[in-house]
Design a protein around this motif. Sequence first.
Motif, PDB file in Angstrom:
ATOM      1  N   HIS A  58       0.818  -1.213   0.000  1.00  0.00           N
ATOM      2  CA  HIS A  58       0.000   0.000   0.000  1.00  0.00           C
ATOM      3  C   HIS A  58       0.856   1.269   0.000  1.00  0.00           C
ATOM      4  CE1 HIS A  58       0.535  -0.316   4.401  1.00  0.00           C
ATOM      5  NE2 HIS A  58       0.383   0.995   4.389  1.00  0.00           N
ATOM      6  N   GLU A  59       2.184   1.105   0.110  1.00  0.00           N
ATOM      7  CA  GLU A  59       3.102   2.237  -0.005  1.00  0.00           C
ATOM      8  C   GLU A  59       3.803   2.247  -1.362  1.00  0.00           C
ATOM      9  OE1 GLU A  59       5.823   2.267   3.279  1.00  0.00           O
ATOM     10  OE2 GLU A  59       4.206   2.199   4.757  1.00  0.00           O
ATOM     11  N   ARG A  60       3.437   1.333  -2.250  1.00  0.00           N
ATOM     12  CA  ARG A  60       4.075   1.208  -3.564  1.00  0.00           C
ATOM     13  C   ARG A  60       3.069   1.543  -4.651  1.00  0.00           C
ATOM     14  NH1 ARG A  60       8.469  -2.691  -3.196  1.00  0.00           N
ATOM     15  NH2 ARG A  60       9.180  -1.762  -5.122  1.00  0.00           N
ATOM     16  N   SER A  61       3.589   1.973  -5.778  1.00  0.00           N
ATOM     17  CA  SER A  61       2.722   2.227  -6.932  1.00  0.00           C
ATOM     18  C   SER A  61       2.819   1.036  -7.890  1.00  0.00           C
ATOM     19  CB  SER A  61       3.133   3.517  -7.650  1.00  0.00           C
ATOM     20  OG  SER A  61       4.451   3.418  -8.146  1.00  0.00           O
ATOM     21  N   VAL A  62       1.765   0.829  -8.646  1.00  0.00           N
ATOM     22  CA  VAL A  62       1.728  -0.300  -9.562  1.00  0.00           C
ATOM     23  C   VAL A  62       1.136   0.147 -10.899  1.00  0.00           C
ATOM     24  CG1 VAL A  62      -0.571  -1.139  -8.899  1.00  0.00           C
ATOM     25  CG2 VAL A  62       1.122  -2.755  -9.773  1.00  0.00           C
ATOM     26  N   ALA A  63       1.613  -0.475 -11.953  1.00  0.00           N
ATOM     27  CA  ALA A  63       1.024  -0.304 -13.279  1.00  0.00           C
ATOM     28  C   ALA A  63       0.416  -1.642 -13.665  1.00  0.00           C
ATOM     29  CB  ALA A  63       2.088   0.109 -14.290  1.00  0.00           C
ATOM     30  N   VAL A  64      -0.779  -1.604 -14.215  1.00  0.00           N
ATOM     31  CA  VAL A  64      -1.450  -2.836 -14.640  1.00  0.00           C
ATOM     32  C   VAL A  64      -1.432  -2.874 -16.157  1.00  0.00           C
ATOM     33  CG1 VAL A  64      -3.605  -4.140 -14.636  1.00  0.00           C
ATOM     34  CG2 VAL A  64      -2.912  -2.865 -12.596  1.00  0.00           C
ATOM     35  N   VAL A  65      -0.851  -3.937 -16.708  1.00  0.00           N
ATOM     36  CA  VAL A  65      -0.743  -4.095 -18.151  1.00  0.00           C
ATOM     37  C   VAL A  65      -1.449  -5.386 -18.531  1.00  0.00           C
ATOM     38  CG1 VAL A  65       0.840  -4.339 -20.092  1.00  0.00           C
ATOM     39  CG2 VAL A  65       1.460  -2.874 -18.155  1.00  0.00           C
ATOM     40  N   VAL A  66      -2.453  -5.280 -19.396  1.00  0.00           N
ATOM     41  CA  VAL A  66      -3.204  -6.451 -19.838  1.00  0.00           C
ATOM     42  C   VAL A  66      -2.742  -6.808 -21.244  1.00  0.00           C
ATOM     43  CG1 VAL A  66      -5.481  -7.403 -20.350  1.00  0.00           C
ATOM     44  CG2 VAL A  66      -5.193  -5.841 -18.419  1.00  0.00           C
ATOM     45  N   ASP A  67      -2.263  -8.034 -21.406  1.00  0.00           N
ATOM     46  CA  ASP A  67      -1.812  -8.521 -22.710  1.00  0.00           C
ATOM     47  C   ASP A  67      -2.832  -9.533 -23.223  1.00  0.00           C
ATOM     48  OD1 ASP A  67      -0.578  -9.489 -24.947  1.00  0.00           O
ATOM     49  OD2 ASP A  67       1.207 -10.222 -23.928  1.00  0.00           O
ATOM     50  N   PRO A  68      -3.593  -9.154 -24.247  1.00  0.00           N
ATOM     51  CA  PRO A  68      -4.651 -10.049 -24.722  1.00  0.00           C
ATOM     52  C   PRO A  68      -4.152 -11.194 -25.598  1.00  0.00           C
ATOM     53  CG  PRO A  68      -4.633  -8.046 -26.009  1.00  0.00           C
ATOM     54  CD  PRO A  68      -3.592  -7.880 -24.939  1.00  0.00           C
ATOM     55  N   MET A  69      -2.864 -11.217 -25.923  1.00  0.00           N
ATOM     56  CA  MET A  69      -2.297 -12.256 -26.791  1.00  0.00           C
ATOM     57  C   MET A  69      -3.041 -12.315 -28.127  1.00  0.00           C
ATOM     58  SD  MET A  69       0.156 -13.621 -24.945  1.00  0.00           S
ATOM     59  CE  MET A  69       0.511 -15.189 -25.690  1.00  0.00           C
ATOM     60  N   GLY A  70      -3.627 -11.197 -28.552  1.00  0.00           N
ATOM     61  CA  GLY A  70      -4.290 -11.118 -29.852  1.00  0.00           C
ATOM     62  C   GLY A  70      -5.586 -11.889 -29.968  1.00  0.00           C
ATOM     63  N   MET A  71      -6.105 -12.383 -28.856  1.00  0.00           N
ATOM     64  CA  MET A  71      -7.280 -13.258 -28.938  1.00  0.00           C
ATOM     65  C   MET A  71      -8.576 -12.598 -28.494  1.00  0.00           C
ATOM     66  SD  MET A  71      -5.588 -16.863 -27.666  1.00  0.00           S
ATOM     67  CE  MET A  71      -6.178 -16.627 -26.041  1.00  0.00           C
ATOM     68  N   TYR A  72      -8.506 -11.401 -27.954  1.00  0.00           N
ATOM     69  CA  TYR A  72      -9.699 -10.798 -27.375  1.00  0.00           C
ATOM     70  C   TYR A  72      -9.933  -9.432 -28.005  1.00  0.00           C
ATOM     71  CZ  TYR A  72      -8.933 -14.404 -23.907  1.00  0.00           C
ATOM     72  OH  TYR A  72      -8.747 -15.602 -23.296  1.00  0.00           O
ATOM     73  N   GLY A  73     -11.183  -9.020 -28.053  1.00  0.00           N
ATOM     74  CA  GLY A  73     -11.515  -7.717 -28.603  1.00  0.00           C
ATOM     75  C   GLY A  73     -11.113  -6.582 -27.680  1.00  0.00           C
ATOM     76  N   ASP A  74     -10.913  -5.417 -28.261  1.00  0.00           N
ATOM     77  CA  ASP A  74     -10.495  -4.242 -27.495  1.00  0.00           C
ATOM     78  C   ASP A  74     -11.494  -3.870 -26.409  1.00  0.00           C
ATOM     79  OD1 ASP A  74      -8.210  -4.039 -28.984  1.00  0.00           O
ATOM     80  OD2 ASP A  74      -9.003  -2.518 -30.346  1.00  0.00           O
ATOM     81  N   VAL A  75     -12.777  -3.985 -26.699  1.00  0.00           N
ATOM     82  CA  VAL A  75     -13.796  -3.610 -25.714  1.00  0.00           C
ATOM     83  C   VAL A  75     -13.722  -4.535 -24.507  1.00  0.00           C
ATOM     84  CG1 VAL A  75     -16.279  -3.438 -25.279  1.00  0.00           C
ATOM     85  CG2 VAL A  75     -15.316  -2.555 -27.409  1.00  0.00           C
ATOM     86  N   PHE A  76     -13.572  -5.829 -24.730  1.00  0.00           N
ATOM     87  CA  PHE A  76     -13.464  -6.772 -23.616  1.00  0.00           C
ATOM     88  C   PHE A  76     -12.231  -6.445 -22.781  1.00  0.00           C
ATOM     89  CE2 PHE A  76     -11.702 -10.558 -21.627  1.00  0.00           C
ATOM     90  CZ  PHE A  76     -12.790 -11.001 -20.891  1.00  0.00           C
ATOM     91  N   ILE A  77     -11.088  -6.217 -23.429  1.00  0.00           N
ATOM     92  CA  ILE A  77      -9.843  -5.940 -22.712  1.00  0.00           C
ATOM     93  C   ILE A  77      -9.968  -4.663 -21.902  1.00  0.00           C
ATOM     94  CG2 ILE A  77      -7.394  -5.347 -22.998  1.00  0.00           C
ATOM     95  CD1 ILE A  77      -8.150  -8.337 -23.341  1.00  0.00           C
ATOM     96  N   TRP A  78     -10.532  -3.619 -22.478  1.00  0.00           N
ATOM     97  CA  TRP A  78     -10.687  -2.344 -21.776  1.00  0.00           C
ATOM     98  C   TRP A  78     -11.559  -2.518 -20.538  1.00  0.00           C
ATOM     99  CZ3 TRP A  78     -14.911   0.906 -20.896  1.00  0.00           C
ATOM    100  CH2 TRP A  78     -14.584   2.177 -20.414  1.00  0.00           C
TER     101      TRP A  78
END
Length: 187
Positions: A58-78
């Motif tokens: 809780h004292e650290r910052s994090v970045a979340v990166v979702v890699d769809p591996m080309g299999m999922y639509g942009d709307v689902f990933i978002w």
Amino acid sequence: ACGGCALRPALRATGLAALLAASAAGCFMYKPISGVRMRPSVAPASGHLPRVDGVPLHERSVAVVVDPMGMYGDVFIWKFRYAILESLEAGGIFGEITRPESADLRLDVTMGDMLAPVPFGGTAELTILWTLSDVRTQQIRWQLLVPSHFTVENGVWQFFDGRERLAVEGAARENIRLAVEQLMKDL
């Protein structure tokens, strides 16, 4: 003259009224996949505070990166990413969720296989690899492969609401819940 001819306008009016009523109730409207329905209920971290290198998350910052591996639509990933971010915030695990270039840690969410139910089917399966690493050293601090599934029970309302969509949202919600709970336990 035909005896049933006088009934045709009445039947047409009744059928039209039923169609309008169902439409007004939302039965025939397309409902897109929802990030809100993918978000699990996550209890805030209490007692044991997850740590990396002795520093509470809780004292650290994090970045979340979702890699769809080309299999999922942009709307689902978002929308899936939105559900992850909301769950992490609700759990109070990290101090700040930010961009990769300014984060201490990086949470990579690599989408694996998804078995969506056939139309009118009821179970979706989803496998995701979750990896938390130090941005500076690129050392992996935590990793978990999470298989999840969700079954939509039979019911007339699901026919109109998209059983496939509900099952995929449920499998995504379950996957996020399992990963976040395990992250809080393991660190």
